[in-house]
Design a protein around this motif. Structure first.
Motif, short mmCIF file in Angstrom:
data_model
loop_
_atom_site.label_atom_id
_atom_site.label_comp_id
_atom_site.label_asym_id
_atom_site.label_seq_id
_atom_site.Cartn_x
_atom_site.Cartn_y
_atom_site.Cartn_z
N THR A 127 0.83 -1.20 0.00
CA THR A 127 0.00 0.00 0.00
C THR A 127 0.87 1.25 0.00
OG1 THR A 127 -0.14 -0.14 2.41
CG2 THR A 127 -1.97 -1.07 1.15
N PRO A 128 0.35 2.36 -0.56
CA PRO A 128 -1.00 2.54 -1.08
C PRO A 128 -1.27 1.63 -2.28
CG PRO A 128 0.38 4.42 -1.67
CD PRO A 128 1.17 3.58 -0.72
N TYR A 130 -4.40 0.11 -5.38
CA TYR A 130 -5.65 0.24 -6.12
C TYR A 130 -6.79 -0.12 -5.20
CZ TYR A 130 -9.20 -1.10 -9.62
OH TYR A 130 -10.35 -1.25 -10.34
N MET A 131 -7.77 0.75 -5.11
CA MET A 131 -8.74 0.70 -4.03
C MET A 131 -9.49 -0.64 -3.90
SD MET A 131 -8.27 3.74 -5.63
CE MET A 131 -9.66 4.04 -6.73
N PRO A 182 -1.44 3.33 -6.97
CA PRO A 182 -1.61 4.68 -7.50
C PRO A 182 -0.35 5.52 -7.64
CG PRO A 182 -1.98 4.70 -5.13
CD PRO A 182 -1.60 3.29 -5.49
N TRP A 331 0.96 10.64 -7.77
CA TRP A 331 0.70 10.60 -6.34
C TRP A 331 1.10 11.93 -5.73
CZ3 TRP A 331 -2.28 7.83 -3.41
CH2 TRP A 331 -2.12 7.83 -2.03
N THR A 356 -8.78 11.13 -6.08
CA THR A 356 -9.00 9.99 -5.19
C THR A 356 -8.25 10.24 -3.89
OG1 THR A 356 -9.19 8.47 -7.05
CG2 THR A 356 -8.71 7.50 -4.90
N CYS A 361 -6.80 4.19 -0.50
CA CYS A 361 -5.76 3.32 -1.03
C CYS A 361 -5.01 2.58 0.08
CB CYS A 361 -4.76 4.13 -1.86
SG CYS A 361 -5.51 5.02 -3.25
N ARG A 370 -4.53 10.62 -5.32
CA ARG A 370 -4.20 10.13 -6.65
C ARG A 370 -4.79 11.09 -7.68
NH1 ARG A 370 -6.63 4.64 -9.25
NH2 ARG A 370 -8.32 6.11 -9.69
#
Length: 394
Positions: A127-128, A130-131, A182, A331, A356, A361, A370
């Motif tokens: 992480t971060p 993709y959700m 992201p 980012w 976003t 994320c 993002r």
């Protein structure tokens, strides 16, 4: 970057709002309902018109009433086009028989978890991220272990020690998104080799999300994870799609690429439902994209590179900007602003730019955002100016 006008420059925000995409036309209350002039920079799709070859394929689908169930011949044609493109661009020509259709990468991910990992085993996610990778595991009754990325030499890198500990604690699958969403990182050969060594030592698996592979800029090189070693090929399920690079997410066609004979046999036995929802027009359009729209892709990459340069030159006080090596996703670390609210909420309200929020994320993304830069350059310039103005008025 030059000042020469490009046809994409004429794609105004007003034009995009009239087009009907979720990114521009359905912001809802969360994105400032009732306010005009919002710039949509959150959903991962491009604002650019699709390639002529792709549009022609969709029209031919309609003209020929090609809306029935997907025949094997069209699947085989798409698989051959996919294999040829990946061979030409990335030096990996997978067996077309091991390239299978799915509606999208998330469908491939779901099938991989269900059919290629130990029941109940945890999933490791850098992480971060993709959700949906943060929310889908719970839907599959799987524990999720977030593995925050580390920083080395000013860039985000995979935390191999934490991944190693996660596998030692019983996790069975690593989600490896490369190019990374992201943050836009493109992992190099040494990084991928190190990942493969850890995964193989634990007898674990990798789900390689390589949907943004064609969107890699000069100075970086996409290396399919499965090509890292024979061991990597044996423990990897690769998923990709033409949907990001050729801007066709609504056509619902992705590809699973198998790289191991036993996995290919197992997919044949278990992959029917995953394949079944793939759209016939999407398969035909994907074949046209890989085979006949490479020039369009090169033009888009050059245009996006100009947008990257614009972003890199922007002065956004208090915001640490990561310019992507690949993808069209940047980012923005806004922790330096000391906001007492999510930064995306602040910039939606104060700048009219919808991004976003990093907390979506994963915990490691909290305080970040993002930003999708795949828009007309004048619109991106306005978005950056709005962000800058909002910060300076704090």
């Amino acid at each position: 970057m030059t000042d020469t006008a490009h046809r994409f420059d004429a794609l105004t925000a007003e034009h995009m709002r009239a087009g009907g995409s979720w990114k521009w036309s359905t912001p809802g209350e969360w994105h400032g309902h009732g306010r005009s002039g919002l710039i949509g920079a959150f959903v991962a799709e491009m604002d650019y018109p699709v390639a002529d070859a792709v549009a022609d394929a969709v029209r031919a689908s309609a003209d020929g009433s090609r809306f029935g169930y997907l025949p094997d011949d069209w699947v085989a044609d798409m698989a051959a086009a996919t294999s040829a493109f990946w061979g030409d661009r990335f030096g990996w020509t997978p067996d077309p028989a091991w390239v299978r259709p799915v509606p999208d990468v998330l469908t491939a991910f779901t099938a991989t978890v269900r059919h290629f990992t130990r029941p109940g085993s945890a999933i490791l996610l850098p992480t971060p991220a993709y959700m949906p990778f943060l929310t889908v595991p719970a839907m599959l009754d799987r524990p999720l272990v977030q593995v925050p990325m580390a920083r080395s030499g000013g860039r985000l890198v995979l935390d191999l020690d934490a991944i190693d500990r996660g596998f030692a604690d019983g996790a069975g699958l690593l989600v490896l998104t490369n190019p990374h969403n992201p943050t836009g990182r493109v992992f190099d050969a040494d990084e991928l080799a190190a990942v493969a060594e850890v995964v193989e030592r634990h007898g674990a698996r990798v789900f390689a999300d390589e949907i943004h592979a064609p969107l890699t800029f000069s100075g970086a090189r996409h290396r399919p994870y499965a090509t890292t070693s024979a061991a990597a090929a044996g423990h990897t399920i690769t998923a990709t799609s033409a949907s990001k690079a050729w801007n066709t997410p609504g056509l619902k066609c992705g590809q699973v690429i198998l790289s191991d004979a036993a996995d290919a046999e197992h997919w044949t036995a278990t992959g029917y439902l995953a394949e079944h929802g793939t759209a016939t027009p999407g398969v035909l359009a994907t074949t046209a994209a890989y085979r006949d729209a490479r020039g369009w892709l090169d033009d888009v990459l050059a245009y996006l590179d100009g947008n990257r340069a614009l972003l890199a030159a922007a002065d956004l006080p208090g915001i640490d900007v990561t310019v992507p090596d690949g993808t069209y996703l940047a980012w923005l670390d806004a922790r330096g602003l000391g906001l007492d609210e999510p930064p995306s909420a602040f910039f939606t309200r104060e700048a009219g730019v919808v991004m976003t929020d990093g907390a979506a994320c994963g915990e490691a993304g909290r305080g970040g955002m993002r930003l999708n830069i795949a828009m007309a350059r004048p619109v991106l310039a306005e978005a950056l100016d709005r962000i800058d103005a909002a910060v300076r008025l704090m």
